[in-house]
Design a protein around this motif. Sequence first.
Motif, PDB file in Angstrom:
ATOM      1  N   LEU A   1       0.812  -1.278   0.096  1.00  0.00           N
ATOM      2  CA  LEU A   1      -0.111  -0.016  -0.016  1.00  0.00           C
ATOM      3  C   LEU A   1       0.829   1.377  -0.153  1.00  0.00           C
ATOM      4  O   LEU A   1       0.754   2.115  -0.880  1.00  0.00           O
ATOM      5  CB  LEU A   1      -0.956  -0.072   1.307  1.00  0.00           C
ATOM      6  N   HIS A   2       1.968   1.169   0.698  1.00  0.00           N
ATOM      7  CA  HIS A   2       2.880   2.534   0.890  1.00  0.00           C
ATOM      8  C   HIS A   2       3.379   2.812  -0.532  1.00  0.00           C
ATOM      9  O   HIS A   2       3.506   3.822  -1.180  1.00  0.00           O
ATOM     10  CB  HIS A   2       3.843   2.138   1.935  1.00  0.00           C
ATOM     11  N   ALA A   3       4.077   1.617  -1.130  1.00  0.00           N
ATOM     12  CA  ALA A   3       4.540   1.696  -2.444  1.00  0.00           C
ATOM     13  C   ALA A   3       3.737   2.577  -3.447  1.00  0.00           C
ATOM     14  O   ALA A   3       3.978   3.076  -4.021  1.00  0.00           O
ATOM     15  CB  ALA A   3       4.984   0.374  -2.978  1.00  0.00           C
ATOM     16  N   LEU A   4       2.394   1.774  -3.442  1.00  0.00           N
ATOM     17  CA  LEU A   4       1.438   2.285  -4.353  1.00  0.00           C
ATOM     18  C   LEU A   4       0.893   3.788  -4.280  1.00  0.00           C
ATOM     19  O   LEU A   4       0.683   4.204  -5.032  1.00  0.00           O
ATOM     20  CB  LEU A   4       0.095   1.321  -4.644  1.00  0.00           C
ATOM     21  N   VAL A   5       0.641   3.872  -2.918  1.00  0.00           N
ATOM     22  CA  VAL A   5       0.232   5.275  -2.555  1.00  0.00           C
ATOM     23  C   VAL A   5       1.301   6.269  -2.902  1.00  0.00           C
ATOM     24  O   VAL A   5       0.739   7.466  -3.260  1.00  0.00           O
ATOM     25  CB  VAL A   5      -0.398   5.406  -1.132  1.00  0.00           C
ATOM     26  N   GLY A   6       2.251   6.024  -2.698  1.00  0.00           N
ATOM     27  CA  GLY A   6       3.727   6.964  -2.819  1.00  0.00           C
ATOM     28  C   GLY A   6       3.802   7.238  -4.112  1.00  0.00           C
ATOM     29  O   GLY A   6       4.332   8.411  -4.417  1.00  0.00           O
ATOM     30  N   ARG A   7       3.280   6.487  -4.882  1.00  0.00           N
ATOM     31  CA  ARG A   7       3.270   6.730  -6.578  1.00  0.00           C
ATOM     32  C   ARG A   7       1.942   6.583  -7.289  1.00  0.00           C
ATOM     33  O   ARG A   7       1.667   6.311  -8.500  1.00  0.00           O
ATOM     34  CB  ARG A   7       4.265   5.831  -7.241  1.00  0.00           C
ATOM     35  N   ALA A   8       1.012   7.107  -6.423  1.00  0.00           N
ATOM     36  CA  ALA A   8      -0.337   7.001  -7.035  1.00  0.00           C
ATOM     37  C   ALA A   8      -0.505   7.951  -8.488  1.00  0.00           C
ATOM     38  O   ALA A   8       0.295   8.825  -8.574  1.00  0.00           O
ATOM     39  CB  ALA A   8      -1.358   8.025  -5.989  1.00  0.00           C
ATOM     40  N   GLY A   9      -1.075   7.116  -9.433  1.00  0.00           N
ATOM     41  CA  GLY A   9      -1.350   7.526 -10.688  1.00  0.00           C
ATOM     42  C   GLY A   9      -0.283   7.023 -11.640  1.00  0.00           C
ATOM     43  O   GLY A   9      -0.536   7.069 -12.701  1.00  0.00           O
ATOM     44  N   GLU A  10       0.607   6.244 -11.039  1.00  0.00           N
ATOM     45  CA  GLU A  10       1.638   5.664 -11.956  1.00  0.00           C
ATOM     46  C   GLU A  10       1.628   4.186 -11.793  1.00  0.00           C
ATOM     47  O   GLU A  10       1.612   3.501 -10.666  1.00  0.00           O
ATOM     48  CB  GLU A  10       3.135   6.183 -11.124  1.00  0.00           C
ATOM     49  N   PRO A  11       1.784   3.597 -12.957  1.00  0.00           N
ATOM     50  CA  PRO A  11       1.914   2.177 -13.064  1.00  0.00           C
ATOM     51  C   PRO A  11       3.222   1.736 -12.310  1.00  0.00           C
ATOM     52  O   PRO A  11       4.305   2.317 -12.471  1.00  0.00           O
ATOM     53  CB  PRO A  11       1.757   1.906 -14.448  1.00  0.00           C
ATOM     54  N   LEU A  12       3.028   0.691 -11.536  1.00  0.00           N
ATOM     55  CA  LEU A  12       4.260   0.068 -10.922  1.00  0.00           C
ATOM     56  C   LEU A  12       4.159  -1.354 -11.482  1.00  0.00           C
ATOM     57  O   LEU A  12       3.234  -2.247 -11.258  1.00  0.00           O
ATOM     58  CB  LEU A  12       4.110  -0.158  -9.403  1.00  0.00           C
ATOM     59  N   SER A  13       5.378  -1.826 -11.910  1.00  0.00           N
ATOM     60  CA  SER A  13       5.683  -3.393 -12.502  1.00  0.00           C
ATOM     61  C   SER A  13       5.479  -4.242 -11.182  1.00  0.00           C
ATOM     62  O   SER A  13       5.848  -3.922 -10.011  1.00  0.00           O
ATOM     63  CB  SER A  13       6.744  -3.397 -13.352  1.00  0.00           C
ATOM     64  N   LYS A  14       5.227  -5.440 -11.547  1.00  0.00           N
ATOM     65  CA  LYS A  14       5.189  -6.504 -10.585  1.00  0.00           C
ATOM     66  C   LYS A  14       6.680  -6.561 -10.065  1.00  0.00           C
ATOM     67  O   LYS A  14       6.761  -6.735  -8.873  1.00  0.00           O
ATOM     68  CB  LYS A  14       4.858  -7.913 -11.113  1.00  0.00           C
ATOM     69  N   GLU A  15       7.683  -6.511 -10.880  1.00  0.00           N
ATOM     70  CA  GLU A  15       9.115  -6.427 -10.652  1.00  0.00           C
ATOM     71  C   GLU A  15       9.395  -5.301  -9.792  1.00  0.00           C
ATOM     72  O   GLU A  15      10.181  -5.712  -8.710  1.00  0.00           O
ATOM     73  CB  GLU A  15      10.002  -6.424 -11.815  1.00  0.00           C
ATOM     74  N   GLU A  16       9.018  -4.163  -9.952  1.00  0.00           N
ATOM     75  CA  GLU A  16       9.186  -3.058  -9.024  1.00  0.00           C
ATOM     76  C   GLU A  16       8.510  -3.343  -7.501  1.00  0.00           C
ATOM     77  O   GLU A  16       9.321  -3.200  -6.514  1.00  0.00           O
ATOM     78  CB  GLU A  16       8.799  -1.607  -9.463  1.00  0.00           C
ATOM     79  N   LEU A  17       7.520  -3.911  -7.667  1.00  0.00           N
ATOM     80  CA  LEU A  17       6.781  -4.076  -6.252  1.00  0.00           C
ATOM     81  C   LEU A  17       7.379  -5.228  -5.543  1.00  0.00           C
ATOM     82  O   LEU A  17       7.602  -5.057  -4.274  1.00  0.00           O
ATOM     83  CB  LEU A  17       5.018  -4.494  -6.441  1.00  0.00           C
ATOM     84  N   LEU A  18       7.866  -6.452  -6.339  1.00  0.00           N
ATOM     85  CA  LEU A  18       8.523  -7.511  -5.515  1.00  0.00           C
ATOM     86  C   LEU A  18       9.744  -7.070  -5.000  1.00  0.00           C
ATOM     87  O   LEU A  18      10.120  -7.236  -3.962  1.00  0.00           O
ATOM     88  CB  LEU A  18       8.635  -8.687  -6.814  1.00  0.00           C
ATOM     89  N   ALA A  19      10.522  -6.256  -5.754  1.00  0.00           N
ATOM     90  CA  ALA A  19      12.005  -5.679  -5.254  1.00  0.00           C
ATOM     91  C   ALA A  19      11.729  -4.932  -4.003  1.00  0.00           C
ATOM     92  O   ALA A  19      12.550  -4.787  -3.245  1.00  0.00           O
ATOM     93  CB  ALA A  19      12.608  -5.105  -6.350  1.00  0.00           C
ATOM     94  N   GLN A  20      10.537  -3.702  -3.898  1.00  0.00           N
ATOM     95  CA  GLN A  20      10.602  -2.929  -2.852  1.00  0.00           C
ATOM     96  C   GLN A  20      10.130  -3.512  -1.650  1.00  0.00           C
ATOM     97  O   GLN A  20      10.353  -3.196  -0.571  1.00  0.00           O
ATOM     98  CB  GLN A  20       9.615  -1.655  -3.445  1.00  0.00           C
TER      99      GLN A  20
END
Length: 133
Positions: free
Chosen positions: A38-57
């Motif tokens: 949630l923190h990762a997604l909300v921190g970049r609201a409106g921007e696509p985040l790849s599965k790889e970015e989310l897994l790494a973060q």
Amino acid sequence: MSPDTEYTFGPFRLHPASRRLSHGDRAVRIGARAFALLHALVGRAGEPLSKEELLAQVWQGTVVDEGSLRVHMAALRKTLGDSAASPTYIANLPQRGYCFVAPVAVRMADGGGRPPARTPTFAAGPPPPPPGR
């Protein structure tokens, strides 16, 4: 961003420094991985985040498969009362990843803030073909 940044979206408030999510005045129970997603997604609201970015973060060097991401994303959506079929907060972008689609207000510790993040203007369908094809 300051460690005391607070994000507000819909009836929710996310306070990363204290690892707290609230719905109005009520604390919401949320697992550590779901909170990190949630923190990762909300921190970049409106921007696509790849599965790889989310897994790494979120998993930071731990080897996990996309199944773990899907399980934690489903738990996060359930916590928010969201749905993959009709997203209010988290959209699944086929072949691209995920995007936080709700407007987010950001408040800094000093009381300052910035306007709500822009919501995406792209369609949640497949990405367009590369130019020249």
